[in-house]
Design a protein around this motif. Structure first.
Motif, PDB file in Angstrom:
ATOM      1  N   TYR A   1       8.395   5.664  -0.658  1.00 31.55           N
ATOM      2  CA  TYR A   1       7.017   5.686  -0.173  1.00 31.55           C
ATOM      3  C   TYR A   1       6.517   4.271   0.123  1.00 31.55           C
ATOM      4  CZ  TYR A   1       2.127   7.173   0.127  1.00 31.55           C
ATOM      5  OH  TYR A   1       0.855   7.437   0.563  1.00 31.55           O
TER       6      TYR A   1
ATOM      7  N   LEU B   1       2.772   1.277  -9.755  1.00 29.72           N
ATOM      8  CA  LEU B   1       2.940   1.768 -11.126  1.00 29.72           C
ATOM      9  C   LEU B   1       4.232   2.562 -11.247  1.00 29.72           C
ATOM     10  CD1 LEU B   1       1.527   1.880 -13.878  1.00 29.72           C
ATOM     11  CD2 LEU B   1       0.460   4.020 -13.148  1.00 29.72           C
ATOM     12  N   GLY B   2       4.516   3.412 -10.257  1.00 29.07           N
ATOM     13  CA  GLY B   2       5.741   4.202 -10.284  1.00 29.07           C
ATOM     14  C   GLY B   2       6.984   3.341 -10.194  1.00 29.07           C
TER      15      GLY B   2
ATOM     16  N   PHE C   1       8.877   6.969  -5.137  1.00 27.99           N
ATOM     17  CA  PHE C   1       7.977   5.814  -5.125  1.00 27.99           C
ATOM     18  C   PHE C   1       8.566   4.657  -4.318  1.00 27.99           C
ATOM     19  CE2 PHE C   1       6.690   8.152  -8.920  1.00 27.99           C
ATOM     20  CZ  PHE C   1       5.314   8.186  -8.768  1.00 27.99           C
TER      21      PHE C   1
ATOM     22  N   PRO D   1      -1.074  11.233   0.076  1.00 26.66           N
ATOM     23  CA  PRO D   1      -1.459  10.539  -1.162  1.00 26.66           C
ATOM     24  C   PRO D   1      -0.559  10.921  -2.341  1.00 26.66           C
ATOM     25  CG  PRO D   1      -3.001  12.319  -0.669  1.00 26.66           C
ATOM     26  CD  PRO D   1      -2.088  12.209   0.519  1.00 26.66           C
ATOM     27  N   ILE D   2      -0.126   9.916  -3.090  1.00 28.95           N
ATOM     28  CA  ILE D   2       0.656  10.119  -4.306  1.00 28.95           C
ATOM     29  C   ILE D   2       0.100   9.176  -5.366  1.00 28.95           C
ATOM     30  CG2 ILE D   2       2.713  10.744  -2.964  1.00 28.95           C
ATOM     31  CD1 ILE D   2       3.886   8.026  -3.756  1.00 28.95           C
ATOM     32  N   PRO D   3       0.508   9.308  -6.625  1.00 36.82           N
ATOM     33  CA  PRO D   3       0.050   8.377  -7.663  1.00 36.82           C
ATOM     34  C   PRO D   3       0.361   6.925  -7.286  1.00 36.82           C
ATOM     35  CG  PRO D   3       1.140  10.266  -8.648  1.00 36.82           C
ATOM     36  CD  PRO D   3       1.347  10.382  -7.169  1.00 36.82           C
ATOM     37  N   PRO D   4      -0.290   5.953  -7.959  1.00 33.82           N
ATOM     38  CA  PRO D   4      -0.109   4.534  -7.615  1.00 33.82           C
ATOM     39  C   PRO D   4       1.365   4.142  -7.473  1.00 33.82           C
ATOM     40  CG  PRO D   4      -1.806   4.771  -9.272  1.00 33.82           C
ATOM     41  CD  PRO D   4      -1.209   6.130  -9.073  1.00 33.82           C
ATOM     42  N   VAL D   5       1.724   3.609  -6.310  1.00 35.79           N
ATOM     43  CA  VAL D   5       3.122   3.318  -6.000  1.00 35.79           C
ATOM     44  C   VAL D   5       3.667   2.197  -6.877  1.00 35.79           C
ATOM     45  CG1 VAL D   5       4.717   2.559  -4.201  1.00 35.79           C
ATOM     46  CG2 VAL D   5       2.862   4.128  -3.637  1.00 35.79           C
TER      47      VAL D   5
END
Length: 225
Positions: free
Chosen positions: A160, A123-124, A157, A117-121
Motif C-alpha cells: 500500500y 504503523l503497520g 502495508f 482507506p486502511i489502518p495507518p501504513v
C-alpha cells in the motif's frame, strides 16, 4: 566370485579419499553463505533517507523500482526477516513465504493506487519489522496457514505504501516490476543467511539477528506512534 574385503589400510585410504572429496562441498557452502552475508551487510549500510514511504511519488521505471526497497531500512529488514523465518521453518514455507509476500504486496499496491482507506501504513510497516524479527528471535513455528496469514497481513502495508507512489511514476508498470523483483531478492538474501542454522551456533546467531531486527522495529514503532 566373492569380492575381496579391503584391508584395514585400504579402508583408511578410502575413508580419507571420501573425506577429501566432501571437503570442497562444505567449503562451497561456506563461500556461498559468506557471499550472502556480505551482500546483506552491504545492503544494510547503504545510505537511506529517514523514511522511504513519504508518499511524495518517485520518478522512473524498472531501475528506480528495483532500487527503492534498498532505500528504506524498515522495508529491507522486513524482507530479510521473511527469508530468515522461512529458512528456520524449512519446507514448504521456505519457498511459500517468499511467494506469498510479493503476491499480496501487489494487492496492497492496487489498494494504495485506488486510495482505499486502511489502518495507518507507517504503523503497520513498523509492526511488521517488530513482529517478524520477534518470530525469528523466538524461532516460532506456527501452522503453515498461520505463517502465510502473518506474512500476507504485513505485505498489504508494504504494498500500500508504495502503491500510493506509483501514479506519479514515469513508468508505473516498470517501477512495480522492479520493486517486486528487489523484494524477492531481499527474501533470497534472508534465506541464504538462514542457511547458517545448520552450523554450530548458527541457530543462536539467527535468533540474535532476529532480536536486533525486533529492536529496530520497536524504534520504528516509537517513531510511528
Amino acid at each position: 566370485m566373492p569380492q575381496r574385503r579391503a584391508s584395514k589400510p585400504q579402508q583408511q585410504h578410502l575413508q580419507h579419499r571420501d573425506t577429501h572429496f566432501r571437503t570442497p562441498v562444505a567449503g562451497t557452502r561456506w563461500r556461498v553463505a559468506s557471499l550472502y552475508a556480505w551482500i546483506a551487510l552491504s545492503v544494510l549500510f547503504l545510505p537511506s533517507p529517514a523514511s522511504a514511504h513519504s508518499g511524495t511519488g518517485l520518478q522512473g521505471g524498472l531501475a528506480a523500482g528495483f532500487a527503492h526497497p534498498f532505500s528504506g531500512t524498515d522495508h529491507m529488514l522486513a524482507m530479510l526477516s521473511v527469508g530468515l523465518w522461512g529458512a528456520i521453518l524449512g519446507r514448504p514455507l521456505i519457498t511459500l513465504l517468499p511467494m506469498v509476500f510479493p503476491a499480496v504486496m501487489a494487492v496492497g499496491g492496487v489498494l494504495g493506487i485506488a486510495g482505499v482507506p486502511i489502518p495507518p501504513v507507517e504503523l503497520g510497516i513498523a509492526m511488521s519489522v517488530l513482529v517478524l524479527g520477534g518470530l525469528v528471535l523466538g524461532a516460532v513455528r506456527p501452522p503453515i496457514w498461520a505463517a502465510c496469514i502473518i506474512v500476507a497481513f504485513f505485505a498489504v502495508f508494504h504494498g500500500y505504501a508504495h502503491g500510493q507512489e506509483l501514479p506519479s511514476a514515469a513508468d508505473p508498470v516498470g517501477y512495480s516490476a522492479g520493486f517486486v523483483v528487489a523484494t524477492g531478492f531481499l527474501h533470497l538474501i534472508g534465506i541464504g543467511i538462514g542457511t547458517i542454522r545448520d552450523w554450530p551456533g548458527g541457530a543462536n546467531a539467527l535468533r540474535c539477528a532476529g532480536g536486533l531486527v525486533a529492536l529496530c522495529g520497536a524504534l520504528f514503532l516509537g517513531q510511528a506512534l
